[in-house]
Motif scaffolding. Sequence first.
Motif, short mmCIF file in Angstrom:
data_model
loop_
_atom_site.label_atom_id
_atom_site.label_comp_id
_atom_site.label_asym_id
_atom_site.label_seq_id
_atom_site.Cartn_x
_atom_site.Cartn_y
_atom_site.Cartn_z
N TYR A 178 14.03 62.38 5.59
CA TYR A 178 12.82 62.63 6.37
C TYR A 178 12.87 61.90 7.71
O TYR A 178 12.48 62.44 8.74
CB TYR A 178 11.57 62.19 5.59
CG TYR A 178 10.30 62.61 6.30
CD1 TYR A 178 9.77 63.87 6.10
CD2 TYR A 178 9.67 61.75 7.19
CE1 TYR A 178 8.64 64.28 6.77
CE2 TYR A 178 8.53 62.14 7.87
CZ TYR A 178 8.02 63.41 7.66
OH TYR A 178 6.90 63.81 8.33
N ARG A 193 6.82 62.81 -2.50
CA ARG A 193 8.07 63.56 -2.37
C ARG A 193 7.79 65.01 -1.98
O ARG A 193 8.44 65.57 -1.10
CB ARG A 193 8.84 63.50 -3.70
CG ARG A 193 10.20 64.14 -3.67
CD ARG A 193 10.82 64.10 -5.07
NE ARG A 193 12.23 64.35 -5.07
CZ ARG A 193 12.79 65.55 -5.03
NH1 ARG A 193 12.03 66.62 -4.99
NH2 ARG A 193 14.10 65.68 -5.03
N LEU A 230 4.45 59.09 -6.60
CA LEU A 230 5.71 59.28 -5.90
C LEU A 230 6.11 60.76 -5.86
O LEU A 230 6.67 61.24 -4.87
CB LEU A 230 6.82 58.44 -6.53
CG LEU A 230 6.64 56.92 -6.39
CD1 LEU A 230 7.66 56.18 -7.25
CD2 LEU A 230 6.71 56.50 -4.94
N TRP A 260 10.93 49.35 5.22
CA TRP A 260 10.63 50.24 4.11
C TRP A 260 9.14 50.53 4.12
O TRP A 260 8.37 49.93 4.88
CB TRP A 260 11.04 49.62 2.77
CG TRP A 260 10.32 48.36 2.42
CD1 TRP A 260 9.14 48.25 1.72
CD2 TRP A 260 10.68 47.02 2.78
NE1 TRP A 260 8.77 46.93 1.61
CE2 TRP A 260 9.70 46.15 2.26
CE3 TRP A 260 11.75 46.47 3.49
CZ2 TRP A 260 9.74 44.78 2.42
CZ3 TRP A 260 11.79 45.10 3.65
CH2 TRP A 260 10.80 44.27 3.13
N ILE A 314 13.00 60.98 -2.18
CA ILE A 314 12.73 59.61 -1.76
C ILE A 314 13.45 58.66 -2.71
O ILE A 314 13.64 58.98 -3.88
CB ILE A 314 11.22 59.28 -1.69
CG1 ILE A 314 10.53 59.46 -3.03
CG2 ILE A 314 10.52 60.11 -0.63
CD1 ILE A 314 9.06 59.07 -3.02
N SER A 315 13.85 57.53 -2.18
CA SER A 315 14.53 56.51 -2.99
C SER A 315 13.62 55.30 -3.15
O SER A 315 13.04 54.82 -2.18
CB SER A 315 15.82 56.06 -2.30
OG SER A 315 16.71 57.12 -2.19
N ILE A 323 9.73 52.34 -0.79
CA ILE A 323 10.53 53.56 -0.70
C ILE A 323 11.16 53.74 0.67
O ILE A 323 10.68 53.17 1.67
CB ILE A 323 9.69 54.81 -1.03
CG1 ILE A 323 8.57 55.01 0.01
CG2 ILE A 323 9.13 54.73 -2.45
CD1 ILE A 323 7.92 56.38 -0.01
N VAL A 324 12.19 54.56 0.69
CA VAL A 324 12.78 55.09 1.91
C VAL A 324 13.06 56.56 1.64
O VAL A 324 13.17 56.98 0.49
CB VAL A 324 14.07 54.35 2.34
CG1 VAL A 324 13.77 52.91 2.74
CG2 VAL A 324 15.12 54.40 1.26
N ALA A 325 13.17 57.34 2.70
CA ALA A 325 13.50 58.76 2.59
C ALA A 325 14.34 59.13 3.81
O ALA A 325 13.83 59.71 4.77
CB ALA A 325 12.24 59.61 2.50
N ILE A 360 7.99 57.98 8.13
CA ILE A 360 7.39 58.25 6.83
C ILE A 360 5.95 57.74 6.79
O ILE A 360 5.03 58.46 6.39
CB ILE A 360 8.23 57.60 5.70
CG1 ILE A 360 9.62 58.24 5.65
CG2 ILE A 360 7.52 57.69 4.36
CD1 ILE A 360 10.63 57.40 4.90
N LEU A 390 6.45 65.16 1.69
CA LEU A 390 7.52 64.94 2.67
C LEU A 390 8.59 66.03 2.58
O LEU A 390 9.38 66.18 3.51
CB LEU A 390 8.16 63.57 2.47
CG LEU A 390 7.28 62.35 2.71
CD1 LEU A 390 8.04 61.06 2.38
CD2 LEU A 390 6.75 62.32 4.14
N THR A 428 11.24 66.13 0.75
CA THR A 428 12.58 65.55 0.71
C THR A 428 12.63 64.50 -0.39
O THR A 428 11.60 63.90 -0.73
CB THR A 428 12.95 64.92 2.08
OG1 THR A 428 14.35 64.64 2.12
CG2 THR A 428 12.17 63.66 2.38
#
Length: 152
Positions: A89, A46, A42, A121, A53-54, A84-86, A95, A49, A51
Amino acid sequence: MQLTEHFSLAELQASTKAAQLRIDNAAPPEVLPRLRKLADLLERVRTYLDTPISVTSGYRCPALNKAVGGVTSSDHMLGMAADIVAPGYGTPYDIAKALAPQVSVLGIGQIILEGVRGKQWVHISTRVPDKPANRVITITDAGAQLGIQALV
């Protein structure tokens, strides 16, 4: 416990559904090395990307996996997958499209763009599937397709 700079054990085992159903979703000790490896992955995602990420779903104990309708062979139960989502981004499709060509470079075992029951997601796993074609797929309410497909 902090697993990496940006990801904690608490984050990777947090679950609203588990809290709602009073399910203890604490990862057993034998799962912790796999969660560290997942957190490392992860971090690479991150960084790529550029940014935050959650993680919307990480480790799931068998009871939680069943409660959320997960498949019985889910990598989430092994501590090897995160959804995950971001938002910084873009959409999950954005993504997944960005990450798919980087699967081997980033060490992603499998990436799935998921768009089911009105939610979207990206599922990322450290485990490489048996069939190479299944490394990059899209799953929707209509079923699974190879590659990253636009969600309708």
